[in-house]
Write an enzyme that holds these catalytic residues in place. Structure first.
Site, PDB file in Angstrom:
ATOM      1  N   ASP A  14      61.858  29.658  40.689  1.00 24.86           N
ATOM      2  CA  ASP A  14      60.465  29.441  41.106  1.00 24.86           C
ATOM      3  C   ASP A  14      59.506  29.850  39.983  1.00 24.86           C
ATOM      4  O   ASP A  14      59.817  30.726  39.180  1.00 24.86           O
ATOM      5  CB  ASP A  14      60.189  30.284  42.365  1.00 24.86           C
ATOM      6  CG  ASP A  14      58.887  29.895  43.030  1.00 24.86           C
ATOM      7  OD1 ASP A  14      58.352  28.808  42.740  1.00 24.86           O
ATOM      8  OD2 ASP A  14      58.383  30.704  43.841  1.00 24.86           O
ATOM      9  N   GLY A  15      58.350  29.199  39.962  1.00 24.08           N
ATOM     10  CA  GLY A  15      57.284  29.631  39.060  1.00 24.08           C
ATOM     11  C   GLY A  15      57.076  28.767  37.831  1.00 24.08           C
ATOM     12  O   GLY A  15      56.332  29.158  36.928  1.00 24.08           O
ATOM     13  N   ARG A  18      53.274  27.868  37.727  1.00 30.15           N
ATOM     14  CA  ARG A  18      52.398  29.006  37.386  1.00 30.15           C
ATOM     15  C   ARG A  18      52.575  29.426  35.934  1.00 30.15           C
ATOM     16  O   ARG A  18      51.619  29.774  35.253  1.00 30.15           O
ATOM     17  CB  ARG A  18      52.665  30.187  38.335  1.00 30.15           C
ATOM     18  CG  ARG A  18      51.864  30.089  39.614  1.00 30.15           C
ATOM     19  CD  ARG A  18      52.385  31.013  40.656  1.00 30.15           C
ATOM     20  NE  ARG A  18      53.664  30.529  41.169  1.00 30.15           N
ATOM     21  CZ  ARG A  18      54.503  31.248  41.884  1.00 30.15           C
ATOM     22  NH1 ARG A  18      54.227  32.514  42.147  1.00 30.15           N
ATOM     23  NH2 ARG A  18      55.625  30.729  42.341  1.00 30.15           N
ATOM     24  N   HIS A  31      58.336  22.591  34.096  1.00 27.52           N
ATOM     25  CA  HIS A  31      59.653  22.116  34.553  1.00 27.52           C
ATOM     26  C   HIS A  31      60.564  21.825  33.358  1.00 27.52           C
ATOM     27  O   HIS A  31      61.761  22.085  33.410  1.00 27.52           O
ATOM     28  CB  HIS A  31      59.494  20.847  35.397  1.00 27.52           C
ATOM     29  CG  HIS A  31      58.752  21.069  36.685  1.00 27.52           C
ATOM     30  ND1 HIS A  31      58.984  22.163  37.490  1.00 27.52           N
ATOM     31  CD2 HIS A  31      57.783  20.343  37.321  1.00 27.52           C
ATOM     32  CE1 HIS A  31      58.194  22.095  38.562  1.00 27.52           C
ATOM     33  NE2 HIS A  31      57.450  21.016  38.475  1.00 27.52           N
ATOM     34  N   SER A  59      64.009  21.092  46.896  1.00 26.99           N
ATOM     35  CA  SER A  59      64.175  21.278  48.347  1.00 26.99           C
ATOM     36  C   SER A  59      63.747  20.025  49.093  1.00 26.99           C
ATOM     37  O   SER A  59      63.044  19.168  48.545  1.00 26.99           O
ATOM     38  CB  SER A  59      63.350  22.471  48.828  1.00 26.99           C
ATOM     39  OG  SER A  59      61.970  22.129  48.800  1.00 26.99           O
ATOM     40  N   GLU A  61      61.625  20.039  51.266  1.00 28.85           N
ATOM     41  CA  GLU A  61      60.159  20.159  51.372  1.00 28.85           C
ATOM     42  C   GLU A  61      59.456  19.717  50.081  1.00 28.85           C
ATOM     43  O   GLU A  61      58.287  19.336  50.114  1.00 28.85           O
ATOM     44  CB  GLU A  61      59.762  21.610  51.689  1.00 28.85           C
ATOM     45  CG  GLU A  61      60.166  22.102  53.083  1.00 28.85           C
ATOM     46  CD  GLU A  61      61.651  22.438  53.223  1.00 28.85           C
ATOM     47  OE1 GLU A  61      62.314  22.700  52.194  1.00 28.85           O
ATOM     48  OE2 GLU A  61      62.160  22.419  54.360  1.00 28.85           O
ATOM     49  N   LEU A 125      83.666  27.544  35.944  1.00 28.63           N
ATOM     50  CA  LEU A 125      82.493  27.808  36.789  1.00 28.63           C
ATOM     51  C   LEU A 125      82.114  26.587  37.638  1.00 28.63           C
ATOM     52  O   LEU A 125      82.032  25.468  37.119  1.00 28.63           O
ATOM     53  CB  LEU A 125      81.317  28.169  35.863  1.00 28.63           C
ATOM     54  CG  LEU A 125      79.948  28.361  36.508  1.00 28.63           C
ATOM     55  CD1 LEU A 125      79.911  29.631  37.349  1.00 28.63           C
ATOM     56  CD2 LEU A 125      78.851  28.419  35.432  1.00 28.63           C
ATOM     57  N   ARG A 188      60.298  35.421  49.621  1.00 29.23           N
ATOM     58  CA  ARG A 188      60.692  34.443  50.642  1.00 29.23           C
ATOM     59  C   ARG A 188      62.066  33.876  50.307  1.00 29.23           C
ATOM     60  O   ARG A 188      62.477  33.864  49.153  1.00 29.23           O
ATOM     61  CB  ARG A 188      59.733  33.235  50.619  1.00 29.23           C
ATOM     62  CG  ARG A 188      58.376  33.445  51.130  1.00 29.23           C
ATOM     63  CD  ARG A 188      57.695  32.080  51.310  1.00 29.23           C
ATOM     64  NE  ARG A 188      57.373  31.454  50.045  1.00 29.23           N
ATOM     65  CZ  ARG A 188      56.266  31.718  49.342  1.00 29.23           C
ATOM     66  NH1 ARG A 188      55.394  32.597  49.788  1.00 29.23           N
ATOM     67  NH2 ARG A 188      56.038  31.100  48.201  1.00 29.23           N
TER      68      ARG A 188
END
Ligand code: FPP
Length: 254
Positions: A14-15, A18, A31, A59, A61, A125, A188
């Site tokens: 996230d972020g 920002r 991004h 997501s 959303e 992995l 969150r």
């Protein structure tokens, strides 16, 4: 005894937006730098001997974002698959996707399926991208699958266990994450792996995803080492024993 390296690390990246704003850049440039961190963290996870790395890349959303940003993110994913997936596969990684892949453009679906197919016999992995992912939808879908089995008489309602549900999630073949990292300081879970992270240790850093370098990742792993994992027990360590709690909380999957 300190915790070992976790088998499965999940990350809410996230972020990007920002971070870009703080630098006077466009969101999409955030991004772009975010993709570089994805590559760096995959490499670091490999070197650390982590078995599963699950990255929340898009997501369900996120489709609500402006069309241009969604298109940009899909384009980034597509060019990542074109340019970088070959190296990842050469490095023995298994590429995997969780989420509603059918929502993605057919050309992108084809590239993702190809990467999964080509890498499925690797042994290193397991890198999982969560794409058009919603944990609630995943759980709902699992319930529907189990209900269908019950209607067919293949399973009795009284025989449905936590293990049954785990086995019907996208993550059926993975152990539950022991460590969930979230960047950019938000407290969150954002509809990510809700069932699977029941006993995960949470690590929330103020760093924005484009700032989450290998060093930051190592800090998270160090922090995890010092955590006392009790799995609801009073005695640290007892539950983390392979023969008891850990296997029970991850549905017996290893
Ligand atoms: C959150 O930043 C990040 C995302 C919505 C997507 C994560 C995507 C990447 C790291 C790049 C794409 C990855 C691949 C592999 C192609 P945000 O935009 O929500 O940031 P903000 O909360 O600051 O607005």
């Amino acid at each position: 005894m300190p915790n070992a390296i976790p088998q499965h690390v999940a990350i809410i990246m996230d972020g990007n937006g920002r971070w870009a704003k703080k630098q006077g850049l466009l969101r999409v440039q955030g991004h772009e730098v975010g993709v570089q961190r994805v590559e760096e963290i995959i490499k670091a996870a490999q070197e650390k001997g982590i078995r599963f790395l699950t990255l929340y890349a898009f997501s369900k959303e996120n489709w609500r974002r402006p069309k241009e940003e969604v298109e940009f993110l899909m384009g980034l994913l597509s060019s990542y698959l074109d340019k970088k997936i070959e190296v990842l596969i050469k490095n023995n990684c298994i590429f995997n996707v969780i989420g509603e892949m059918g929502d993605l453009a057919p050309t992108l679906q084809k590239k993702l399926k190809q990467a999964m197919e080509t890498s499925k016999h690797n042994t290193g992995l397991v890198v999982t991208f969560a794409l058009s992912y919603s944990s609630r939808r995943e759980i709902l879908r699992a319930c529907q699958k189990i209900a269908e089995q019950a209607v067919r008489g293949a399973i009795q309602p009284s025989g449905i266990t936590e293990e049954t549900l785990s086995r019907n999630l996208y993550t059926a073949d993975m152990p539950d994450p022991e460590l969930l990292i979230r960047t950019s300081g938000e407290m969150r879970i954002s509809n990510f792996l809700l069932w699977q992270i029941s006993y995960a240790e949470l690590y929330i850093t103020q760093k924005f995803w484009p700032e989450f370098t290998r060093d930051e990742f190592e800090k998270a792993l160090e922090d995890y080492k010092g955590r006392e994992r009790r799995f609801g027990d009073t005695c640290p360590g007892r539950g983390s024993n392979e023969s008891s709690g850990a296997r029970a909380v991850n549905g017996g999957k290893t």
